[in-house]
Design an enzyme around this catalytic site. Structure first.
Site, mmCIF file in Angstrom:
data_model
loop_
_atom_site.group_PDB
_atom_site.id
_atom_site.type_symbol
_atom_site.label_atom_id
_atom_site.label_comp_id
_atom_site.label_asym_id
_atom_site.label_seq_id
_atom_site.Cartn_x
_atom_site.Cartn_y
_atom_site.Cartn_z
ATOM 1 N N GLY A 114 -33.775 29.130 54.130
ATOM 2 C CA GLY A 114 -32.996 28.617 53.007
ATOM 3 C C GLY A 114 -33.874 28.169 51.841
ATOM 4 N N GLU A 117 -34.517 31.263 49.972
ATOM 5 C CA GLU A 117 -33.240 31.648 49.349
ATOM 6 C C GLU A 117 -32.929 30.764 48.143
ATOM 7 O OE1 GLU A 117 -31.405 31.335 53.267
ATOM 8 O OE2 GLU A 117 -30.640 33.358 53.014
#
Ligand code: CAA
Length: 263
Positions: A114, A117
């Site tokens: 994440g 991301e």
């Protein structure tokens, strides 16, 4: 709900539009991204986007980690029904997409899962030479869940994206720059200086053209090429209705600095 400050906000610069630096602040967990942190980040992003004194937003972490991923401890026991009902990741991870101002990721150390991301959700990434990017979710029995399977191939191409998503290997800063994941790599001790200089170069420009340029580049990732080019052309034409376009071009022809009127 704790009162811990998981995202700090610092305003930099002295011009009419300044740079808001948002720093992820869970150092002991390498800035693992939990729901409280993402709520605070979303609120800080929207506040900066709505503040006329802010030109650019910079998102950064610590020297060791931009962010080592979604918080594994917080999601380890989550059921599928809970993840869907929440809805996990979706509820408070997409706020950054509502921001019209440029958001620059300043990445040092780990940007994994994440974290990678989140960096890719920013408009561009400037990396320290210590940065390491990766999508290692496959090692813990999941897949990237915050857009990694979609944004990584657009950034680095299918082959390298498959390599990273399937083998979980990390990419260092030099490889990330070669692959087009990051716009530039700088010495770790110069990271904030370089990022703030990039933000300052944007802060002095017309906010309307900056926001629309960002929207147009983003559009190129959202549909087919024809849609994107049509959209760009319409926005380009509409800018000729602004005073800032007249002023910007007149200033160039008169060899002077433009005085933006925000109209
Ligand atoms: N979630 C929760 N805690 C984390 C974390 C994460 N993603 N990453 C690191 N931490 C914690 C560690 O558990 C450790 O805590 P303790 O001190 O309490 O044990 C602390 O941060 C320091 O980490 P390490 O001791 O592991 O530090 P290291 O330098 O040896 O290794 C690392 C660093 C390679 C980044 C390693 O921590 C690691 O592999 N982290 C997990 C990376 C990962 O799998 N990320 C993907 C998460 S899933 C995801 O993000 C889903 C999605 O797409 C949205």
């Amino acid at each position: 709900m704790s009162n811990e400050v998981l995202v700090t906000c610092e305003l930099h610069g002295a011009g009419a539009r300044r740079t808001m630096v948002l720093r992820l602040n869970r150092p002991k967990q390498l800035n693992a991204l939990n729901s409280e942190l993402m709520d605070q980040l979303g609120a800080a992003l929207l506040a900066a986007d709505g503040d006329a004194a802010v030109g650019c937003i910079v998102l950064t972490g610590s020297d060791k980690a931009f962010a080592a991923g979604a918080d594994i401890a917080a999601m380890a026991r989550k059921t599928c029904a809970e993840a869907m009902a929440e809805p996990f990741i979706t509820r408070n991870w997409e706020t950054i997409r509502q921001v019209r101002k440029p958001v620059i990721a300043a990445v040092a150390g780990f940007a994994l899962g994440g974290g990678c991301e989140l960096a890719m959700m920013c408009d561009f990434i400037i990396a320290a030479d210590t940065a390491k990017f990766g999508q290692p979710e496959i090692k813990i029995g999941i897949i990237p869940g915050a857009g990694g399977t979609q944004r990584l191939p657009r950034a680095v191409g299918k082959s390298k994206a498959m390599d990273m998503v399937l083998t979980a290997r990390m990419m260092d800063a030099a490889e990330a720059e070669r692959a087009g994941l990051v716009s530039r790599v700088v010495a770790a001790d110069k990271l904030m200086e370089e990022v703030l200089a990039a933000a300052e170069a944007i802060n002095v420009l017309s906010p309307a053209s900056v926001a629309l340029a960002k929207a147009c580049v983003n559009k190129s990732f959202q549909g087919g090429l024809d849609d994107g080019v049509d959209y760009e052309r319409r926005v380009f034409h509409s800018l000729f209705a602004t005073e800032d376009q007249k002023e910007g071009m007149a200033a160039f022809l008169e060899k002077r600095k433009p005085e933006w009127r925000l109209r």
